[in-house]
Design a protein around this motif. Sequence first.
Motif, mmCIF file in Angstrom:
data_model
loop_
_atom_site.group_PDB
_atom_site.id
_atom_site.type_symbol
_atom_site.label_atom_id
_atom_site.label_comp_id
_atom_site.label_asym_id
_atom_site.label_seq_id
_atom_site.Cartn_x
_atom_site.Cartn_y
_atom_site.Cartn_z
ATOM 1 N N LEU A 76 0.829 -1.247 0.061
ATOM 2 C CA LEU A 76 -0.248 0.067 -0.122
ATOM 3 C C LEU A 76 0.997 1.275 0.166
ATOM 4 C CD1 LEU A 76 -2.729 -0.929 2.595
ATOM 5 C CD2 LEU A 76 -2.892 -1.097 0.099
ATOM 6 N N GLN A 77 2.152 1.158 0.641
ATOM 7 C CA GLN A 77 2.738 2.509 0.546
ATOM 8 C C GLN A 77 3.694 2.600 -0.814
ATOM 9 O OE1 GLN A 77 2.990 -0.005 3.398
ATOM 10 N NE2 GLN A 77 1.886 1.025 4.677
ATOM 11 N N ASP A 78 4.039 1.371 -1.396
ATOM 12 C CA ASP A 78 4.421 1.577 -2.716
ATOM 13 C C ASP A 78 3.395 2.084 -3.679
ATOM 14 O OD1 ASP A 78 6.664 0.158 -1.877
ATOM 15 O OD2 ASP A 78 6.224 -1.629 -2.637
ATOM 16 N N LEU A 79 2.171 1.948 -3.653
ATOM 17 C CA LEU A 79 1.200 2.663 -4.379
ATOM 18 C C LEU A 79 0.972 4.050 -3.949
ATOM 19 C CD1 LEU A 79 -1.843 -0.321 -4.036
ATOM 20 C CD2 LEU A 79 -0.185 0.011 -5.925
ATOM 21 N N GLU A 80 1.167 4.396 -2.765
ATOM 22 C CA GLU A 80 0.889 5.791 -2.362
ATOM 23 C C GLU A 80 2.024 6.600 -2.926
ATOM 24 O OE1 GLU A 80 -0.936 5.173 2.237
ATOM 25 O OE2 GLU A 80 1.011 5.683 2.090
ATOM 26 N N ALA A 81 3.410 5.975 -2.849
ATOM 27 C CA ALA A 81 4.431 6.480 -3.437
ATOM 28 C C ALA A 81 4.117 6.540 -5.118
ATOM 29 C CB ALA A 81 5.846 5.923 -3.116
ATOM 30 N N ALA A 82 3.850 5.725 -5.648
ATOM 31 C CA ALA A 82 3.551 5.616 -7.198
ATOM 32 C C ALA A 82 2.578 6.859 -7.576
ATOM 33 C CB ALA A 82 3.066 4.309 -7.469
ATOM 34 N N LEU A 83 1.522 6.909 -6.611
ATOM 35 C CA LEU A 83 0.510 8.080 -6.935
ATOM 36 C C LEU A 83 1.063 9.593 -6.801
ATOM 37 C CD1 LEU A 83 -2.118 8.397 -8.015
ATOM 38 C CD2 LEU A 83 -3.023 8.121 -5.810
ATOM 39 N N ARG A 110 -5.197 8.591 4.419
ATOM 40 C CA ARG A 110 -4.809 7.362 5.024
ATOM 41 C C ARG A 110 -6.330 7.034 5.874
ATOM 42 N NH1 ARG A 110 1.504 6.329 6.675
ATOM 43 N NH2 ARG A 110 2.275 5.953 4.466
ATOM 44 N N GLU A 111 -6.635 7.888 6.486
ATOM 45 C CA GLU A 111 -7.450 7.673 7.734
ATOM 46 C C GLU A 111 -9.022 7.564 6.569
ATOM 47 O OE1 GLU A 111 -9.807 9.872 11.137
ATOM 48 O OE2 GLU A 111 -7.872 10.301 10.789
ATOM 49 N N ARG A 112 -8.726 8.528 5.760
ATOM 50 C CA ARG A 112 -10.201 8.342 4.792
ATOM 51 C C ARG A 112 -10.168 7.304 4.131
ATOM 52 N NH1 ARG A 112 -13.613 9.430 3.971
ATOM 53 N NH2 ARG A 112 -13.876 10.630 1.836
ATOM 54 N N SER A 113 -9.174 6.739 3.509
ATOM 55 C CA SER A 113 -9.247 5.325 2.715
ATOM 56 C C SER A 113 -9.538 4.136 3.387
ATOM 57 C CB SER A 113 -7.908 5.240 1.828
ATOM 58 O OG SER A 113 -7.552 6.467 0.980
ATOM 59 N N LYS A 114 -8.671 4.217 4.693
ATOM 60 C CA LYS A 114 -9.092 3.148 5.494
ATOM 61 C C LYS A 114 -10.342 2.941 5.876
ATOM 62 C CE LYS A 114 -7.441 0.965 9.943
ATOM 63 N NZ LYS A 114 -6.543 1.174 10.906
ATOM 64 N N GLU A 115 -11.107 4.133 6.287
ATOM 65 C CA GLU A 115 -12.420 4.085 6.670
ATOM 66 C C GLU A 115 -13.418 3.667 5.478
ATOM 67 O OE1 GLU A 115 -14.929 7.644 7.441
ATOM 68 O OE2 GLU A 115 -14.938 6.996 9.466
ATOM 69 N N MET A 116 -13.302 4.218 4.411
ATOM 70 C CA MET A 116 -13.947 3.855 3.213
ATOM 71 C C MET A 116 -13.870 2.163 2.937
ATOM 72 S SD MET A 116 -13.969 6.723 0.138
ATOM 73 C CE MET A 116 -12.087 7.003 0.386
ATOM 74 N N ALA A 117 -12.519 1.608 3.150
ATOM 75 C CA ALA A 117 -12.252 0.389 2.638
ATOM 76 C C ALA A 117 -13.187 -0.361 3.870
ATOM 77 C CB ALA A 117 -10.901 0.085 2.775
ATOM 78 N N THR A 118 -12.802 -0.067 4.853
ATOM 79 C CA THR A 118 -13.406 -0.819 6.282
ATOM 80 C C THR A 118 -15.010 -0.707 6.303
ATOM 81 O OG1 THR A 118 -11.530 -0.535 7.638
ATOM 82 C CG2 THR A 118 -13.397 -1.154 8.897
ATOM 83 N N ALA A 192 -6.965 -1.189 1.612
ATOM 84 C CA ALA A 192 -7.632 -2.289 0.849
ATOM 85 C C ALA A 192 -8.712 -2.845 1.734
ATOM 86 C CB ALA A 192 -6.455 -3.580 0.628
ATOM 87 N N ASP A 193 -9.795 -3.374 1.014
ATOM 88 C CA ASP A 193 -10.739 -4.054 1.802
ATOM 89 C C ASP A 193 -10.398 -5.400 2.571
ATOM 90 O OD1 ASP A 193 -10.600 -5.936 -0.162
ATOM 91 O OD2 ASP A 193 -12.735 -5.490 -1.126
#
Length: 218
Positions: A76-83, A110-118, A192-193
Amino acid sequence: MTPSKSLLPAALITALTLTLSTTTFTSASAPVKSTPTPTASTTPTAAAARTGTPTKTPTLSKAQGTPTKGPKAPSLQDLEAALVESTNATRLENGLEALTIDPVLVAVARERSKEMATKNYFAHTSSSGATAFTLLEKRDFFYRVGGENIARSNYQADQVEDIAFDMLMDSKEHRENILQEKFNFIGVGVAADKKGQMRYFTQLFSESNGKFSTLVDE
């Protein structure tokens, strides 16, 4: 045999911008783009995405009869860096300065993405009414102009960032956030979900690094 629509890879994106000087929001959702029907050898996934052909499953070696090993899937950190890298490369190509990563923007993204995934939703506002901007305010992060892009995709990990960024750039509202000359800072969060299939991307932008002194006499 044609897989059902529920098995087709997919992605959704939506953008939100906020200008504090007028306290008005401008939001827009990009249309869902269907993908070509995957072949039976592709890995089935669930939900919505951009045009493109999903990567095929590992091929069998004639000599050993076992799948050949591919490159390690990005974290996930790799994807963040790539974006962030894709965003800054595009800004430089368009004569704009690269954005600087801000840790507070990263934490909120990260908090926003994690909440949507969860919680399995896809929107700029949570069920509790929280937004990226209210979360920034709780952290005493000062800014005049901020922006948020969100996207999700269930493409395989080695494709998902390219697909998400291409979709963002294909949408007028999201592209405007990415190429906004007033923005100087960025934070990206990816989650990720539970099944690890659907990945949620959040891009946060700001013209300041959250310090009140940067807003004085500009």
